[in-house]
Design a protein around this motif. Structure first.
Motif, PDB file in Angstrom:
ATOM      1  N   ARG A 310       0.956  -1.441  -0.047  1.00  0.00           N
ATOM      2  CA  ARG A 310      -0.270  -0.102  -0.436  1.00  0.00           C
ATOM      3  C   ARG A 310       0.941   1.215   0.200  1.00  0.00           C
ATOM      4  N   CYS A 311       2.308   1.537   0.625  1.00  0.00           N
ATOM      5  CA  CYS A 311       2.976   2.570   0.285  1.00  0.00           C
ATOM      6  C   CYS A 311       3.227   3.285  -0.565  1.00  0.00           C
ATOM      7  N   ILE A 312       2.903   4.594  -0.515  1.00  0.00           N
ATOM      8  CA  ILE A 312       2.814   5.685  -1.304  1.00  0.00           C
ATOM      9  C   ILE A 312       3.674   6.280  -0.831  1.00  0.00           C
ATOM     10  N   ARG A 313       4.976   5.568  -0.871  1.00  0.00           N
ATOM     11  CA  ARG A 313       6.564   6.246  -0.601  1.00  0.00           C
ATOM     12  C   ARG A 313       6.683   7.383  -0.380  1.00  0.00           C
ATOM     13  N   CYS A 314       5.933   8.635   0.892  1.00  0.00           N
ATOM     14  CA  CYS A 314       5.513   9.355   1.416  1.00  0.00           C
ATOM     15  C   CYS A 314       6.839   9.511   2.847  1.00  0.00           C
ATOM     16  N   GLY A 315       7.677   8.497   2.637  1.00  0.00           N
ATOM     17  CA  GLY A 315       8.970   9.300   3.563  1.00  0.00           C
ATOM     18  C   GLY A 315       8.645   9.253   5.268  1.00  0.00           C
ATOM     19  N   ALA A 316       7.420   9.490   5.124  1.00  0.00           N
ATOM     20  CA  ALA A 316       6.681  10.380   6.709  1.00  0.00           C
ATOM     21  C   ALA A 316       7.268   9.056   7.582  1.00  0.00           C
ATOM     22  N   CYS A 317       7.280   7.560   7.153  1.00  0.00           N
ATOM     23  CA  CYS A 317       7.199   6.827   8.687  1.00  0.00           C
ATOM     24  C   CYS A 317       9.576   7.086   8.807  1.00  0.00           C
ATOM     25  N   LEU A 318      10.043   7.239   7.944  1.00  0.00           N
ATOM     26  CA  LEU A 318      12.173   7.529   7.941  1.00  0.00           C
ATOM     27  C   LEU A 318      11.696   8.440   8.677  1.00  0.00           C
ATOM     28  N   VAL A 370       2.379   7.562  11.448  1.00  0.00           N
ATOM     29  CA  VAL A 370       1.959   8.039  10.794  1.00  0.00           C
ATOM     30  C   VAL A 370       1.663   7.930   9.579  1.00  0.00           C
ATOM     31  N   CYS A 371       1.548   6.708   9.132  1.00  0.00           N
ATOM     32  CA  CYS A 371       1.261   5.859   7.530  1.00  0.00           C
ATOM     33  C   CYS A 371       0.668   6.632   7.319  1.00  0.00           C
ATOM     34  N   PRO A 372      -0.057   7.535   6.094  1.00  0.00           N
ATOM     35  CA  PRO A 372      -0.990   7.848   5.370  1.00  0.00           C
ATOM     36  C   PRO A 372      -2.033   6.702   5.061  1.00  0.00           C
TER      37      PRO A 372
HETATM   38  S1  SF4 Z   1       4.731   5.890   6.164  1.00  0.00           S
HETATM   39 FE1  SF4 Z   1       5.708   5.393   5.633  1.00  0.00          FE
HETATM   40  S2  SF4 Z   1       5.027   2.687   5.238  1.00  0.00           S
HETATM   41 FE2  SF4 Z   1       3.625   4.620   5.578  1.00  0.00          FE
HETATM   42  S3  SF4 Z   1       3.174   5.352   2.850  1.00  0.00           S
HETATM   43 FE3  SF4 Z   1       4.774   6.741   3.956  1.00  0.00          FE
HETATM   44  S4  SF4 Z   1       7.076   5.892   3.215  1.00  0.00           S
HETATM   45 FE4  SF4 Z   1       5.216   4.124   3.113  1.00  0.00          FE
END
Ligand code: SF4
Length: 456
Positions: A310-318, A370-372
């Motif tokens: 499902r990941c949209i590569r937003c980077g929030a989890c980093l 935080v994952c959207p």
């Molecule tokens: S928070 Fe991490 S796992 Fe969730 S969509 Fe963004 S990059 Fe992917």
């Protein structure tokens, strides 16, 4: 040195590098403040938006093959070409061969972590083709001879002074620490490349099944120039990037902008339907979309891991991860770093070599919070950890230690005794090297259970 040993040594070095930690903390503090404001302004109900996004992505995954085929038939009907790449090697080979057949000398690229995943730049350069990164962050790391540090902000680890120094050395630019001037230097450097490049390569944030189009979102406009100016446009995207409907973008674009950079919406949002039509004056003559598997089907067929797609590569989890903040992006030595990297990278890059990433987590759950798209990231890391333990032969001292630990944890009395022993032995901390001592947490004099009993 094994990948695991080098990971440990890079981690130790970055964790004790105060300058590095300060730069990352500063960048993430700015991001956190922007995200908090945007979430409040942009979404009436952030949790509802996350649930809806997860539901759409779940529907997508349940119908993945059909939606990809729907995209293929709509896209090819307008003259686009599709290549289904089972592996990273197959995807890179297709691009290199296409470039050679079209006698391409120069390629301009933008916004594609997937091309990092298939190690495309090195293979194009080996074939004698010049590659220019056009995204500012990616240009900076390319000039520095480095890999992207973060999936959204590739040059997060560089200060303005360091970028200025790099531009002076590589582009003969005048010294400046103004962000605007640094951007203008990069812009002047790249402008000519868009018109002289034979091929433009981009990623896709979303592949839209019902429209047969790709969507790309960015803030600099370089992606749009990369797609529009050269005579051939190649898109490299993972098969999980598909969404069912064009209208789904109304949710996913603000969701990605908010979680990715703290913006309500990114500055440039492009939807590309295919190559130039006979009644259009500009745009590429050819457009190819490479749909990359490279381990994704493997995740897809494992019920526990499917949600990672499902990941949209937003980077929030980093940004939320205390481990990422401490050891930094390069330490992971994979394309996708941080918590989501710890989930997917071992499956994409090889489980035996990268399974140690499953231990690069405190399992605090900040990533999942935080994952959207509501991925239960830290539980997936735990799944990888279980698999790593099950498939690796552990040394006998480790097995003995773990058995003793399990025995201790099975009894409240034994656990209390252990806690008391540890508490009494705290004065012995002076035996721990001083650079590690400050990180050992102080044990409270009483446990929660003891306090509960005392206070009824
Ligand atoms: S928070 Fe991490 S796992 Fe969730 S969509 Fe963004 S990059 Fe992917």
């Amino acid at each position: 040195m094994s990948e695991f040993s080098s990971f440990l040594s890079r981690s130790a070095s970055k964790a004790s590098d105060d300058t590095h930690r300060w730069k990352i903390a500063k960048a993430i503090a700015t991001y956190d403040a922007a995200v908090a404001t945007t979430k409040a302004n942009q979404f009436l109900d952030w949790q509802a938006a996350r649930h809806l996004a997860a539901a759409i992505k779940n529907y997508t995954l349940e119908n993945l093959a059909d939606l990809l085929e729907q995209f293929e038939s709509n896209f090819t009907a307008r003259g686009g070409k599709i290549f289904w790449a089972a592996t990273a090697a197959a995807a890179a080979k297709y691009v290199v061969q296409l470039a050679q057949q079209r006698q391409a000398k120069k390629i301009v690229k933008s916004k594609s972590m997937t091309t990092e995943e298939i190690n495309l730049n090195a293979q194009l350069e080996q074939a004698g083709i010049e590659v220019r990164e056009s995204d500012l962050g990616e240009l900076i790391v390319q000039l520095a001879g480095e890999k992207p540090y973060h999936i959204v902000t590739p040059a997060m680890h560089k200060s303005k002074a360091e970028i200025s120094q790099l531009f002076q050395e590589k582009l003969q630019a005048p010294p400046t620490e103004s962000a605007e001037e640094l951007t203008m230097i990069a812009r002047r450097h790249l402008r000519q490349d868009y018109v002289t490049a034979d091929i433009g390569i981009t990623g896709a944030n979303f592949i839209i099944a019902d429209a047969g189009a790709i969507s790309m979102t960015e803030n600099e406009g370089n992606g749009r120039l990369t797609m529009a100016c050269p005579r051939i446009h190649i898109v490299v995207a993972g098969i999980e990037k598909v969404i069912p409907r064009l209208t789904d973008l109304s949710l996913f674009l603000p969701l990605l902008a908010t979680s990715g950079t703290g913006q309500e919406i990114s500055c440039y949002n492009s939807i590309v339907y295919g190559p130039r039509r006979h009644d259009e004056d500009d745009g590429p003559e050819e457009m190819h979309v490479i749909l990359l598997d490279n381990g994704r089907s493997q995740l897809y067929h494992r019920p526990h891991f499917r949600e990672a797609l499902r990941c949209i590569r937003c980077g929030a989890c980093l940004n939320a991860c205390p481990v990422f903040r401490t050891i930094g992006g390069h330490t992971y030595n994979v394309t996708y770093q941080g918590p989501i990297g710890a989930v997917i990278s071992p499956h994409y890059n090889g489980l035996p070599q990268y399974q140690h990433l499953a231990f690069a987590s405190s399992l605090c759950g900040a990533c999942s919070d935080v994952c959207p798209v509501h991925i239960d990231v830290h539980h997936l890391i735990l799944e990888n950890r279980v698999e790593a333990v099950r498939t690796t032969r552990q040394s006998w001292p480790w097995r003995l230690a773990m058995s003793m630990f399990a025995w201790m944890m099975r009894s409240r009395q034994r656990l209390n005794l252990l806690r008391r022993l540890l508490h009494w032995s705290q004065p012995l901390l002076f035996l721990v090297p001083s650079n590690r001592r400050q990180r050992v947490p102080r044990l409270a004099a009483k446990t929660f259970a003891e306090l509960w009993k005392e206070n009824k």
